[in-house]
Write a protein that holds these residues in place. Structure first.
Motif, PDB file in Angstrom:
ATOM      1  N   ALA A 108     -23.488   7.440 -51.804  1.00  9.31           N
ATOM      2  CA  ALA A 108     -24.480   7.131 -52.201  1.00  9.31           C
ATOM      3  C   ALA A 108     -26.107   6.824 -51.262  1.00  9.31           C
ATOM      4  CB  ALA A 108     -24.507   6.515 -53.546  1.00  9.31           C
ATOM      5  N   LYS A 109     -24.873   5.763 -50.334  1.00  9.44           N
ATOM      6  CA  LYS A 109     -26.276   5.013 -49.380  1.00  9.44           C
ATOM      7  C   LYS A 109     -26.170   5.404 -48.719  1.00  9.44           C
ATOM      8  CE  LYS A 109     -25.849   0.968 -47.025  1.00  9.44           C
ATOM      9  NZ  LYS A 109     -25.130  -0.146 -46.291  1.00  9.44           N
ATOM     10  N   LYS A 110     -25.500   6.572 -47.370  1.00 10.18           N
ATOM     11  CA  LYS A 110     -26.158   7.377 -46.929  1.00 10.18           C
ATOM     12  C   LYS A 110     -27.589   8.748 -47.258  1.00 10.18           C
ATOM     13  CE  LYS A 110     -25.909   8.979 -42.571  1.00 10.18           C
ATOM     14  NZ  LYS A 110     -26.558   8.225 -41.562  1.00 10.18           N
ATOM     15  N   THR A 111     -27.181   8.885 -48.253  1.00 12.47           N
ATOM     16  CA  THR A 111     -28.168  10.100 -49.318  1.00 12.47           C
ATOM     17  C   THR A 111     -29.194   9.153 -49.215  1.00 12.47           C
ATOM     18  OG1 THR A 111     -25.831  11.460 -49.958  1.00 12.47           O
ATOM     19  CG2 THR A 111     -28.046  11.821 -50.910  1.00 12.47           C
ATOM     20  N   ILE A 112     -29.357   8.121 -49.833  1.00 15.10           N
ATOM     21  CA  ILE A 112     -30.335   7.706 -49.911  1.00 15.10           C
ATOM     22  C   ILE A 112     -30.716   7.456 -48.437  1.00 15.10           C
ATOM     23  CG2 ILE A 112     -31.337   5.164 -51.039  1.00 15.10           C
ATOM     24  CD1 ILE A 112     -29.606   5.593 -52.402  1.00 15.10           C
ATOM     25  N   GLU A 113     -30.621   6.890 -47.634  1.00 20.27           N
ATOM     26  CA  GLU A 113     -30.989   6.307 -46.222  1.00 20.27           C
ATOM     27  C   GLU A 113     -31.482   7.912 -45.402  1.00 20.27           C
ATOM     28  OE1 GLU A 113     -28.106   5.333 -44.238  1.00 20.27           O
ATOM     29  OE2 GLU A 113     -28.299   3.354 -44.640  1.00 20.27           O
ATOM     30  N   LEU A 114     -31.048   8.875 -46.168  1.00 20.36           N
ATOM     31  CA  LEU A 114     -31.184  10.104 -45.251  1.00 20.36           C
ATOM     32  C   LEU A 114     -32.249  10.576 -45.991  1.00 20.36           C
ATOM     33  CD1 LEU A 114     -27.995  12.443 -45.357  1.00 20.36           C
ATOM     34  CD2 LEU A 114     -28.915  11.410 -42.396  1.00 20.36           C
ATOM     35  N   LEU A 115     -32.558  10.662 -47.501  1.00 20.71           N
ATOM     36  CA  LEU A 115     -33.596  11.194 -47.816  1.00 20.71           C
ATOM     37  C   LEU A 115     -35.156  10.354 -47.979  1.00 20.71           C
ATOM     38  CD1 LEU A 115     -31.903  11.635 -51.277  1.00 20.71           C
ATOM     39  CD2 LEU A 115     -33.445  13.524 -50.659  1.00 20.71           C
ATOM     40  N   ASN A 116     -34.624   8.902 -47.784  1.00 19.35           N
ATOM     41  CA  ASN A 116     -35.835   7.735 -47.491  1.00 19.35           C
ATOM     42  C   ASN A 116     -36.095   8.518 -46.309  1.00 19.35           C
ATOM     43  OD1 ASN A 116     -34.611   4.877 -48.742  1.00 19.35           O
ATOM     44  ND2 ASN A 116     -35.724   6.870 -49.766  1.00 19.35           N
ATOM     45  N   GLN A 117     -35.424   8.747 -44.815  1.00 17.56           N
ATOM     46  CA  GLN A 117     -35.915   8.722 -43.381  1.00 17.56           C
ATOM     47  C   GLN A 117     -37.174  10.215 -43.668  1.00 17.56           C
ATOM     48  OE1 GLN A 117     -32.525   9.864 -41.217  1.00 17.56           O
ATOM     49  NE2 GLN A 117     -31.834   7.534 -41.888  1.00 17.56           N
ATOM     50  N   LYS A 118     -36.983  11.042 -44.584  1.00 19.14           N
ATOM     51  CA  LYS A 118     -37.901  12.182 -44.855  1.00 19.14           C
ATOM     52  C   LYS A 118     -38.819  12.027 -45.839  1.00 19.14           C
ATOM     53  CE  LYS A 118     -35.543  15.121 -41.783  1.00 19.14           C
ATOM     54  NZ  LYS A 118     -36.298  16.126 -40.906  1.00 19.14           N
ATOM     55  N   LYS A 119     -39.128  10.732 -46.017  1.00 18.30           N
ATOM     56  CA  LYS A 119     -40.625  10.496 -47.116  1.00 18.30           C
ATOM     57  C   LYS A 119     -39.884  10.456 -48.323  1.00 18.30           C
ATOM     58  CE  LYS A 119     -43.238   9.096 -43.723  1.00 18.30           C
ATOM     59  NZ  LYS A 119     -43.320   8.482 -42.790  1.00 18.30           N
TER      60      LYS A 119
END
Length: 332
Positions: free
Chosen positions: A83-94
């Motif tokens: 979940a943490k990594k998925t959040i990071e990846l989504l946030n990187q794409k704004k």
């Protein structure tokens, strides 16, 4: 004049919740294995500005007091690290995130029917649920997630144990500083006792809106009116924005009759019905000032391998409805 003040008040509510534009979201299903930025690109292309990330806890049956969660046997995307990594990846794409921890009952039994057989078991279940939610409340705080959903379709638990929920919300707020919602089923949302403690009224919007085999947009919009009136009445009473924590339609005949039905069936594919269902819902709600937006059910990480025109499930991926959402979410 009265209408003006209602509009002004609803605008104020959305401003206070930190959310100006609509939440044009997708429900991002946890992946079995670690994903990369490449799996987020299709979410960007569909013009989603939010995604629900959904780690899971599991119970053996409807009366089991123990929730298993964040264990190696789970899929990567359903654990804390995933979940943490998925959040990071989504946030990187704004793309902003609503973290939405959920329970799965073995064999897919309905979570709303979870009910303990004794006071002792209720206490054990509450302790387990508190540990589950607080784990993800801390993750939400660490990742600066804007919205945390504290439960999904748990109406028996919610209505039978209101004292527990009131205290749980206080504990969550001591760990997490963002906005809170809860995702209640379409037929139970008016019975939630703690909406006043949250920032959004969360509804999983699988309302029955048509009994036709292939309903038109106008027919579906007409079917929404009685439900919309009740939603507006609750919103006016509670004075919190409405958020569709889940919404969507299968690409299947009679898609508006029992939209919650996820049983496996063969054939009966109706791609236009899915388009019409989404269109009608969007037209009825997205322009309302008291409506915050919603999360489309559901979106898979392996975009090129799922959905398609021979698929009658909820996903819009690789179906005509994907282009519709791309257009609707772009124009909002």
């Amino acid at each position: 004049m009265k209408k003006f003040f209602v509009l002004l008040f609803c605008t104020f509510l959305l401003s206070c919740s930190g959310q100006q534009s609509k939440i044009n979201g997708v429900s991002f299903v946890g992946s079995p294995k670690e994903i990369s930025a490449a799996e987020i690109t299709p979410v960007v292309k569909v013009n989603a500005n939010w995604a629900a990330v959904m780690p899971f806890g599991f119970v053996k049956n409807l009366s089991s007091p123990n929730i298993s969660f964040n264990i190696p046997q789970q899929w990567w995307g359903e654990r804390r690290d995933g979940a943490k990594k998925t959040i990071e990846l989504l946030n990187q794409k704004k793309i902003q995130v609503m973290l939405k921890p959920q329970i799965w009952v073995w064999r897919g039994e309905f979570t709303g029917n979870i009910r303990m057989s004794s006071k002792e078991d209720w206490k054990l279940f509450e302790k387990s649920y508190e540990e589950f939610i607080l784990l993800y409340a801390r993750l939400a705080e660490e990742m600066k997630v804007p919205i945390l959903c504290i439960g999904t379709e748990l109406h028996t638990f919610v209505q039978k144990r209101p004292g527990f929920w009131a205290e749980l919300i206080k504990k969550i707020k001591s760990e997490y500083s963002g906005d809170l919602t809860y995702a209640e089923n379409w037929d139970q949302y008016s019975k939630v006792p703690f909406w006043n403690q949250l920032d959004y009224i969360g509804i999983d919007a699988y309302f029955p809106v048509s009994t036709s085999k292939s309903p038109t947009v106008d027919e579906l919009k007409l079917g929404w009116q009685k439900h919309k009136t009740k939603i507006m009445a609750l919103q006016s009473k509670i004075e919190k924005p409405i958020l569709f924590t889940e919404y969507g339609y299968r690409s299947v005949y009679y898609t508006g009759k029992e939209p919650w039905d996820s049983n496996n069936i063969n054939g009966n594919i109706d791609l236009q019905a899915q388009i019409n269902g989404i269109n009608a819902l969007y037209q009825e709600f997205w322009n309302e000032p008291w409506f915050a937006g919603g999360f489309l059910w559901k979106w898979f990480h392996n975009h090129d391998e799922v959905g398609g025109e021979n698929n009658n499930r909820f996903t819009i991926q690789n179906k005509p409805a994907e282009k519709l959402i791309q257009s609707l979410y772009k124009n909002d």
